[in-house]
Every structure is written in C-alpha cells, then in structure tokens.
Write a protein that holds these residues in place. Sequence first.
Motif, mmCIF file in Angstrom:
data_model
loop_
_atom_site.group_PDB
_atom_site.id
_atom_site.type_symbol
_atom_site.label_atom_id
_atom_site.label_comp_id
_atom_site.label_asym_id
_atom_site.label_seq_id
_atom_site.Cartn_x
_atom_site.Cartn_y
_atom_site.Cartn_z
ATOM 1 N N ARG A 1 33.845 17.321 102.886
ATOM 2 C CA ARG A 1 32.279 17.423 102.759
ATOM 3 C C ARG A 1 31.815 18.926 102.690
ATOM 4 O O ARG A 1 30.741 18.997 102.317
ATOM 5 N N GLY A 2 32.582 19.756 102.955
ATOM 6 C CA GLY A 2 32.313 21.129 103.095
ATOM 7 C C GLY A 2 31.431 21.157 104.536
ATOM 8 O O GLY A 2 31.484 20.432 105.426
ATOM 9 N N GLY A 3 31.093 22.446 104.850
ATOM 10 C CA GLY A 3 30.353 22.777 106.318
ATOM 11 C C GLY A 3 31.320 23.056 107.413
ATOM 12 O O GLY A 3 32.667 23.352 106.843
ATOM 13 N N ALA A 4 30.837 22.798 108.454
ATOM 14 C CA ALA A 4 31.701 22.956 109.623
ATOM 15 C C ALA A 4 32.756 22.165 109.980
ATOM 16 O O ALA A 4 32.474 20.960 109.858
ATOM 17 N N VAL A 5 33.974 22.623 110.163
ATOM 18 C CA VAL A 5 34.874 21.489 110.715
ATOM 19 C C VAL A 5 35.308 21.884 112.058
ATOM 20 O O VAL A 5 35.575 23.152 112.438
ATOM 21 N N LYS A 6 35.662 20.767 112.903
ATOM 22 C CA LYS A 6 36.156 21.377 114.214
ATOM 23 C C LYS A 6 37.213 20.748 114.580
ATOM 24 O O LYS A 6 37.885 19.662 114.122
ATOM 25 N N THR A 7 38.366 21.690 114.766
ATOM 26 C CA THR A 7 39.764 21.603 114.971
ATOM 27 C C THR A 7 40.112 20.837 116.212
ATOM 28 O O THR A 7 39.127 20.822 117.147
ATOM 29 N N GLU A 8 41.174 20.214 116.571
ATOM 30 C CA GLU A 8 41.509 19.596 117.514
ATOM 31 C C GLU A 8 41.432 20.451 118.863
ATOM 32 O O GLU A 8 41.132 19.875 119.964
ATOM 33 N N ALA A 9 41.806 21.736 118.719
ATOM 34 C CA ALA A 9 41.520 22.687 119.773
ATOM 35 C C ALA A 9 40.132 22.955 119.983
ATOM 36 O O ALA A 9 39.949 23.643 121.136
ATOM 37 N N GLY A 10 39.040 22.719 119.385
ATOM 38 C CA GLY A 10 37.499 22.784 119.782
ATOM 39 C C GLY A 10 37.292 23.843 118.945
ATOM 40 O O GLY A 10 35.931 24.204 118.778
ATOM 41 N N LEU A 11 38.275 24.828 118.457
ATOM 42 C CA LEU A 11 37.679 25.918 117.313
ATOM 43 C C LEU A 11 36.962 25.440 116.280
ATOM 44 O O LEU A 11 37.327 24.348 115.564
ATOM 45 N N VAL A 12 35.986 26.022 115.869
ATOM 46 C CA VAL A 12 35.184 25.464 114.689
ATOM 47 C C VAL A 12 35.433 26.382 113.648
ATOM 48 O O VAL A 12 35.104 27.641 113.786
ATOM 49 N N LEU A 13 35.755 25.826 112.374
ATOM 50 C CA LEU A 13 35.738 26.533 111.181
ATOM 51 C C LEU A 13 34.621 26.447 110.396
ATOM 52 O O LEU A 13 34.005 25.154 109.967
ATOM 53 N N ASP B 1 31.420 26.882 107.728
ATOM 54 C CA ASP B 1 31.460 27.353 106.269
ATOM 55 C C ASP B 1 32.405 26.802 105.485
ATOM 56 O O ASP B 1 32.915 27.405 104.560
ATOM 57 N N THR B 2 33.138 25.840 105.526
ATOM 58 C CA THR B 2 34.218 25.412 104.769
ATOM 59 C C THR B 2 33.601 24.675 103.275
ATOM 60 O O THR B 2 32.594 24.459 103.240
ATOM 61 N N VAL B 3 34.344 25.030 102.457
ATOM 62 C CA VAL B 3 33.699 24.652 100.904
ATOM 63 C C VAL B 3 34.089 23.209 100.654
ATOM 64 O O VAL B 3 35.193 22.599 101.023
ATOM 65 N N ALA B 4 33.337 22.589 100.028
ATOM 66 C CA ALA B 4 33.456 21.055 99.984
ATOM 67 C C ALA B 4 34.462 20.922 98.465
ATOM 68 O O ALA B 4 34.351 21.686 97.446
ATOM 69 N N LEU B 5 35.620 20.125 98.928
ATOM 70 C CA LEU B 5 36.348 19.973 97.634
ATOM 71 C C LEU B 5 35.891 19.826 96.457
ATOM 72 O O LEU B 5 36.327 20.417 95.376
ATOM 73 N N HIS B 6 35.105 18.881 96.467
ATOM 74 C CA HIS B 6 34.580 18.573 94.924
ATOM 75 C C HIS B 6 33.975 19.424 94.488
ATOM 76 O O HIS B 6 33.793 19.456 93.017
ATOM 77 N N SER B 7 33.522 20.570 95.045
ATOM 78 C CA SER B 7 32.601 21.811 94.486
ATOM 79 C C SER B 7 33.631 22.772 93.901
ATOM 80 O O SER B 7 33.019 23.639 93.507
ATOM 81 N N LEU B 8 34.841 22.712 94.219
ATOM 82 C CA LEU B 8 35.947 23.737 93.529
ATOM 83 C C LEU B 8 35.842 23.741 92.278
ATOM 84 O O LEU B 8 36.126 22.626 91.458
ATOM 85 N N GLU B 9 36.026 24.806 91.728
ATOM 86 C CA GLU B 9 35.794 24.929 90.159
ATOM 87 C C GLU B 9 37.047 25.902 89.692
ATOM 88 O O GLU B 9 37.358 26.604 90.211
ATOM 89 N N GLY B 10 37.525 25.701 88.551
ATOM 90 C CA GLY B 10 38.712 26.409 87.953
ATOM 91 C C GLY B 10 39.714 26.275 88.614
ATOM 92 O O GLY B 10 39.984 25.252 89.430
ATOM 93 N N PRO B 11 40.736 26.810 88.102
ATOM 94 C CA PRO B 11 42.235 26.697 88.453
ATOM 95 C C PRO B 11 42.481 27.376 89.864
ATOM 96 O O PRO B 11 41.993 28.195 90.500
ATOM 97 N N ILE B 12 43.449 26.554 90.501
ATOM 98 C CA ILE B 12 43.875 26.980 91.908
ATOM 99 C C ILE B 12 45.300 27.225 91.821
ATOM 100 O O ILE B 12 46.104 26.353 91.014
ATOM 101 N N ASP B 13 45.569 28.303 92.592
ATOM 102 C CA ASP B 13 46.959 28.706 92.524
ATOM 103 C C ASP B 13 47.806 27.793 93.581
ATOM 104 O O ASP B 13 48.851 27.051 92.976
#
Length: 329
Positions: free
Chosen positions: A43-55, A57-69
């Motif tokens: 969904r994008g946005g913040a993601v909370k890891t198992e350890a409680g650290l928050v990532l 501003d993740t990007v939403a998968l469906h909004s990725l455009e263009g080629p990915i390596d």
Amino acid sequence: MRRIVLVAFDGVEALDITGPASVFARAQRTEPGAYELVLASARGGAVKTEAGLVLADTVALHSLEGPIDTLLVAGGGEAALQQAHAVDQVSDTIRRLSARTRRVGSICTGAFILGGAGLLDGRRVATHWGACDRLQEMFPKARVEPDAIYCLDGRICTSAGVTAGIDLALAIVEADLGRAIASAIARDMVLYLRRSGGQSQYSAPLQAQSRAGPDLQALVTWISANPGADLSAGTLASRAGMSERTFLRRFSQAMGCTPARYVRSLRLERAKSLLEETALPLDRVAQLSGFGSVDALQRAFRSDLKTTPGDLRSRFGTPSNMLRPPDEP
DNA sequence: AGGTTGTTCCGCCACC
DNA sequence: AAGGTGGCGGAACAAC
C-alpha cells in the motif's frame, strides 16, 4: 543505474530489508550511479518491522513505473506473512511487475510470495531452514534446496533466512560490479564474501536429519577444521569407527557426495580464501589447505577452477588488507 | 607430456 | 526374512 526494489510488509523481518539495503548502499557509495534503492510495500507509506523499527515512506508497489532491475521480496514470521496475505494480491502484483524486471528474488520466507506468483516453478530455491518443507509442499514444482544459503537460478535468486539476505545481496553485487567491489563491501561490513558451509550448520533439525546422525556430523565438523590433516578415505573411516566400505556408503548417503570429493572441494575453498586474504607463499597455502605440494595445488586449480593460484590472487587478492591466518606467528 | 603407481569408489556377495 | 555391514576386485581417476 540499476533500480533495486525491496518489498516490505507489516511485521517484516527488519534485517531482511536493512541487511541488503546496507550492502546496496555501500555499493552505491563505492560506485556512484550503480544502484538506485527503492523501498516498497503493497500500500505504500509506513511499514512497521517485526523489531518495531518503522520504515517510513515506502512506495506503493502498484505505483512503480518503468523497468526494474532487481525486485527482492523480504520475509517475516508466519503470522506477518499470512497478513501480507493480502499475499495473493501481493503475489499478483509481483507477477505483473516481474514482467518488466530483470531479476526477481526473495529473502527468507519471501520465497512464499514468489511461489504464489508462480515464479519458482522449475527453479532451485532457498528459504529459511524452518520453512523448506512447507515451501516444497506448497510449490511442488520448485526445487527447494534445504542447505543452500542462497540460490541463483537464472533470473530468480532466493536466500535462506534473515542474514542470508546479506549474502544474497553480496552475490548480486558481485555479479553486477565484480568480485573486487563485493569483496571490499564484505570486508567493510566485517562479513565473509562467501560463508563456508550451508545453512544446515545453523539448524539442529537439519543436522539431525542429515540422515547419518551425529557421528558423521562430528567428523565433518572436524574435517572442516582440519583441512591440512590426513583426510584419506581409510583414515576418515577409522576415525568414524567404520569399515571403509560402510563409511563410503554412509558418507555419500548423508552428504550427497563421496568423501574424497568433499575433502577436495573443502580444500579448494580453503586455498581460495588463503590466496585472496593473505600474502602467504604458495607452498604455505598448499600446506595449510591440505594440498601436499604447490604442484598438487596448481593441478587442482587447473582442473576445477580453470585458472591458476597466482592468477586468482592477482585478480582477487587484497594487497592492502593482507591478513594472517590464526596459526601464523 | 605421458607412463607408472596409488587411490577412490562401486558392484557383488557373503555374513551377521 | 531383511536390512545393515564389510571384504574383495577391478574400472576409473588422480598423483607423481
């Protein structure tokens, strides 16, 4: 510029993300422009890891455009994975993205998401040792390798649990930017470029199920620690307290290769590390790695590695960081 | 570079 | 009976 997308979800194992991220960030620092790192989630946005650290501003998968390596899906505990189970949805998205991605991979239990996307069929696959059976059950066409730290099979790359993601990332950097850079990053992160042995060394169940039982396991451990010792078939057999014939059978059964083959590849590995990491003369390298002579060392290199010890050292040796093995004065 | 010598490994079979 | 064990011999391979 290679765009690397790391896919996270709530409850993701933090090291599955941060480990590879650190490796790619260092690669980017060493070789500016080599990589662009993107953190993504369903969904994008913040993601909370198992350890409680928050990532943040993740990007939403469906909004990725263009080629990915490279698209790398992280793993996590079962509960988190089920949740990410909108997993069916994530798998669908990954399947769609994979069409314009050069290389798709997973860390740890992220393999289940790749499996759901149908990307594992016919591929050699690694995952956390505790999840191998289930992965194989769910995706019978995948060729799960229970002992592998990581597997590179065509465009699909998978790794065992947690810190194995770092090993996989190093392998990817090695493939992209060469051994020297990967090796420098490994040193900087105080890691082995190639760890020795498979993941079974970390798993009591896998070790136990290594069908021959603890007697052989102890012997194999001893062999790894003493590559310079007399490791002929007869000696090993008597060390294991069996006849040569039985030892051969049991060993091959448990290890999937014959004793001599195992010893030889172990010695080659040892010789490679000594050449890359030390300035020891060839005769010392030969001695310490268990090849009786420089001649034997060179022949083994020629036939197995299609190169010579000197050549390997000149290409991959690390003159600025010559270490001495522990047994050297 | 190539022949001799040693080692490894496996099928076969007899023996627990 | 049945399954693991071990000795023997030779083919294939590796060492020297």
